[in-house]
Motif scaffolding. Structure first.
Motif, short mmCIF file in Angstrom:
data_model
loop_
_atom_site.label_atom_id
_atom_site.label_comp_id
_atom_site.label_asym_id
_atom_site.label_seq_id
_atom_site.Cartn_x
_atom_site.Cartn_y
_atom_site.Cartn_z
N ASN A 295 22.78 80.18 165.42
CA ASN A 295 22.43 78.76 165.40
C ASN A 295 23.55 77.90 165.98
O ASN A 295 24.73 78.21 165.86
CB ASN A 295 22.15 78.30 163.96
CG ASN A 295 23.34 78.46 163.03
OD1 ASN A 295 24.09 79.42 163.14
ND2 ASN A 295 23.52 77.53 162.12
N VAL B 189 18.94 77.09 168.60
CA VAL B 189 18.99 78.52 168.26
C VAL B 189 19.09 79.29 169.57
O VAL B 189 18.36 79.00 170.53
CB VAL B 189 17.75 78.97 167.47
CG1 VAL B 189 17.66 80.50 167.40
CG2 VAL B 189 17.79 78.39 166.06
N ASN C 252 21.71 72.01 162.00
CA ASN C 252 20.85 73.19 161.92
C ASN C 252 21.59 74.32 161.21
O ASN C 252 22.07 75.25 161.84
CB ASN C 252 20.45 73.58 163.35
CG ASN C 252 19.65 74.86 163.41
OD1 ASN C 252 18.82 75.12 162.54
ND2 ASN C 252 19.92 75.67 164.42
N SER D 219 19.89 78.67 159.27
CA SER D 219 19.33 79.16 160.51
C SER D 219 20.26 80.24 161.07
O SER D 219 21.46 80.22 160.80
CB SER D 219 19.25 77.96 161.48
OG SER D 219 18.94 78.33 162.79
N PRO D 220 19.76 81.21 161.85
CA PRO D 220 18.39 81.47 162.28
C PRO D 220 17.90 82.79 161.67
O PRO D 220 17.76 83.80 162.36
CB PRO D 220 18.54 81.59 163.79
CG PRO D 220 19.91 82.25 163.95
CD PRO D 220 20.71 81.93 162.71
N ALA E 55 14.85 77.67 160.99
CA ALA E 55 15.89 76.68 161.26
C ALA E 55 15.67 75.47 160.36
O ALA E 55 14.85 74.60 160.68
CB ALA E 55 15.87 76.27 162.74
#
Length: 662
Positions: free
Chosen positions: A136, A143, A165, A168-169, A180
């Motif tokens: 991320n 991503v 974010n 994530s991921p 996310a």
């Protein structure tokens, strides 16, 4: 006031313990110490990889504020490679050459940096498969997907309607999705509103990104719109819980200032349990809203050796109040960070940073509570399940500041404790503490190879520490971050090795080398090169003028360029060097750099084509050369470009060996 007092006491106690740990550990490992107080016996032989031999595991470690991923061998701790992802990289020309610039395109324009936190390996049937690793970008939500045949970033997708974010991921069991979750609540859609209208106008979006099972191509499948809590981390279910993803959250108070106090008022925060299979049903039935959203999807092709950027303009959004059964909240002790699912998929560990205990939720009890509608309340259409009805057990007084948990596949769990600087081993089902391993110091994430999969490979544990006082030679005010390798094959954890890491390692994942080695590309076949400006043989090398653009179609092979002398470039020209490496052998890249370039070098793999743009700043004759030592005659691999005045009559010509071409 009661809550404030309890938090202060807990933090104060933790700081005292952390300080004592740092002082006592530092005495053994720092200057003048023997260093023998930590490592006992002949552990060096257990991390030694003899010359010509391979490590047992690859470890993919996040670069944190570097924006990249670094690749280490385990157990040796040797650094093999830094993979450019979200940040420009002068070593490889990533983000500087024309082919990779589109990889860093976003709805904000060209963004040459990000904060990379969580590498995540692709899985098949809940086991790491060696195809891709995802990571991320935290600051400008993105991503990335890295292809493990080339160890290069091949796709980056931007996440709209998100701020930070962080959760994530993390992948689902068969990499159907990577997720996310937004760390920061933001206005949805983004708009100009007073910050103190947070609870009314801000939302938290959880994004599910589909991954094509054949080529890995990513696309935003849907977003789930939740209250504006801070969604911290995530993990998906496995086995019986396959089809669900769990997101930890804090700031359920929905405050926007001084969160260390204001977001610690509630006794419990939540783990959001999202039924993504139910989401697929709602999407198929058309029960979603299509919302405008501008975001970039950038893809790199190994055929053209070039990236393209596509701007997209909408996403499918699911509203929980309109989609019964989509999301449930599991109460968990305050300010949870990690949320981790054991190999069976039954146990969901919520690591409440401000809790003295470690709470484990039961998936089967969660399903029963849902069936019985055992709700404490409902928030924005999302049922909050009763705490006592979903808890499987509690690990009592395991340590201070729990963050992350991974599993060894033998029924044991390992949790990091930031404040008390230790990894604690405990038993699933009985919840008893089995062992403690001190870390030096302030451990964050940990990594067990396959530790978040259905089939952990166990054997080793890597602790990623935030502070490294006394562990290495001093390097000014900032010291390198440190990883520590433990042997967990026996009943007791045993510290084997310290090794420094690139950037701040937030997380790592490791995989047996055997799942990757045989798939690795050694060179790109020159005949398969579909780059529009490729030159597939020296005889085809040339220079062309198009107005004030000069295009140089150049080849390189040990140990010369073609052409190696160019005249007729003028002030005001923009020169495009399209350089093809004609080598067809493993580990024979060539570099290209020219005097006065204001971007970077090119580092070109065998069979690849890359482009450098050079704008001369003054008249004269300027050398270029190969930057990657390639042969005994590497120093002779050089050439010149003559730059004349803008109004000069110097003809455009070049040399292929001793032959002059015009």
């Amino acid at each position: 006031m009661k809550n404030h007092s309890g938090i202060k006491k807990l933090l104060f106690a933790g700081l005292i313990i952390a300080g004592i740990s740092a002082l006592t550990a530092g005495c053994g490992g720092g200057p003048g110490g023997s260093g023998s107080g930590v490592l006992g016996g002949d552990v060096a032989s257990r991390v030694y990889v003899k010359p010509g031999s391979y490590d047992e595991f690859y470890a993919f470690v996040s670069g944190g504020f570097s924006g990249q991923i670094s690749v280490y061998g385990i157990p040796s701790g040797r650094l093999f490679k830094v993979i450019p992802v979200f940040s420009v990289d002068a070593e490889k020309g990533y983000g500087f050459n024309e082919e990779t610039k589109p990889m860093l395109n976003t709805s904000y324009g060209f963004v040459p940096w990000d904060d990379s936190h969580h590498p995540e390996l692709s899985q098949t049937d809940g086991q790491t498969d060696g195809r891709w690793v995802f990571i991320n970008g935290n600051n400008t939500p993105r991503v990335a997907r890295i292809d493990l045949t080339t160890f290069e970033t091949v796709e980056i997708i931007e996440i709209p309607n998100s701020g930070g974010n962080h959760s994530s991921p993390f992948t689902t069991e068969n990499t159907e999705y990577v997720v996310a979750g937004t760390r920061f609540g933001v206005p949805y859609p983004q708009k100009d509103v007073p910050i103190n209208s947070y609870a009314e106008n801000f939302k938290g979006a959880l994004t599910f990104i589909s991954v094509d099972p054949e080529d890995g191509d990513m696309d935003i499948a849907f977003q789930v719109l939740l209250p504006a809590f801070d969604y911290d981390l995530a993990h998906s279910g496995k086995g019986a819980s396959h089809g669900w993803t769990f997101f930890s959250s804090y700031n359920t108070e929905q405050k926007n200032s001084l969160l260390e106090v204001s977001a610690s008022q509630n006794d419990k925060d939540f783990i959001a349990a999202v039924n993504w299979k139910k989401a697929e049903e709602y999407i198929k039935a058309g029960n979603y809203k299509e919302m405008p959203a501008r975001y970039a999807n950038n893809e790199y092709s190994d055929k053209t050796h070039s990236a393209t950027s596509t701007m997209k303009d909408k996403v499918k959004v699911l509203i929980p109040s309109e989609c019964p059964g989509l999301v449930y909240f599991l109460p968990t002790p305050k300010s949870p960070h990690g949320v981790d699912v054991d190999p069976t998929g039954e146990y969901i560990v919520g690591n409440g940073k401000l809790s003295a205990d470690l709470t484990v939720h039961s998936f089967s009890k969660m399903l029963k509570a849902i069936e019985n509608e055992s709700y404490e309340t409902v928030i924005d259409g999302i049922p909050v399940l009763k705490y006592d009805d979903v808890v499987a057990g509690v690990v009592t007084k395991p340590g201070l500041g729990p963050l992350h948990t991974e599993f060894d596949g033998k029924g044991n769990a390992y949790t990091t404790f930031f404040i008390s600087s230790e990894v604690v081993k405990w038993k699933l089902g009985t919840w008893e503490v089995l062992d403690r391993g001190p870390c030096y110091y302030s451990v964050g994430h940990l990594c067990i190879p396959g530790g978040d999969s259905k089939k952990p490979d166990g054997k080793y544990l890597i602790a990623m520490n935030k502070i490294t006082k006394d562990r290495y030679l001093p390097t000014g005010p900032e010291l390198t971050q440190s990883a520590q390798l433990y042997d967990i094959s026996g009943d007791k954890m045993e510290l084997l090795l310290d090794f420094p890491t690139i950037g701040e390692p937030h997380y790592a994942q490791a995989i047996p080398a055997s799942r990757v080695v045989d798939k690795v590309v050694k060179f790109y076949p020159i005949e398969a090169n579909e780059h529009p400006d490729a030159t597939k043989g020296e005889g085809a090398a040339k220079v062309e003028r198009r107005g004030n653009e000069v295009h140089v179609y150049m080849t390189m092979i040990r140990s010369h360029f073609a052409p190696d002398n160019i005249e007729g470039v003028k002030m005001g020209d923009k020169v495009y060097f399209h350089v093809t490496n004609l080598e067809q052998d493993w580990d024979t890249p060539h570099g290209f750099a020219i005097n006065g370039a204001r971007n970077a070098e090119l580092l070109i793999m065998p069979g690849q084509t890359e482009t450098l743009v050079w704008e001369p700043q003054k008249e004269g004759v300027f050398p270029f050369y190969c930057t990657d030592f390639c042969s005994a005659l590497h120093q002779e691999m050089q050439g010149y470009v003559r730059v004349s005045a803008a109004n000069a009559n110097t003809p455009l010509k070049w040399w292929l060996g001793e032959e002059e071409v015009q």
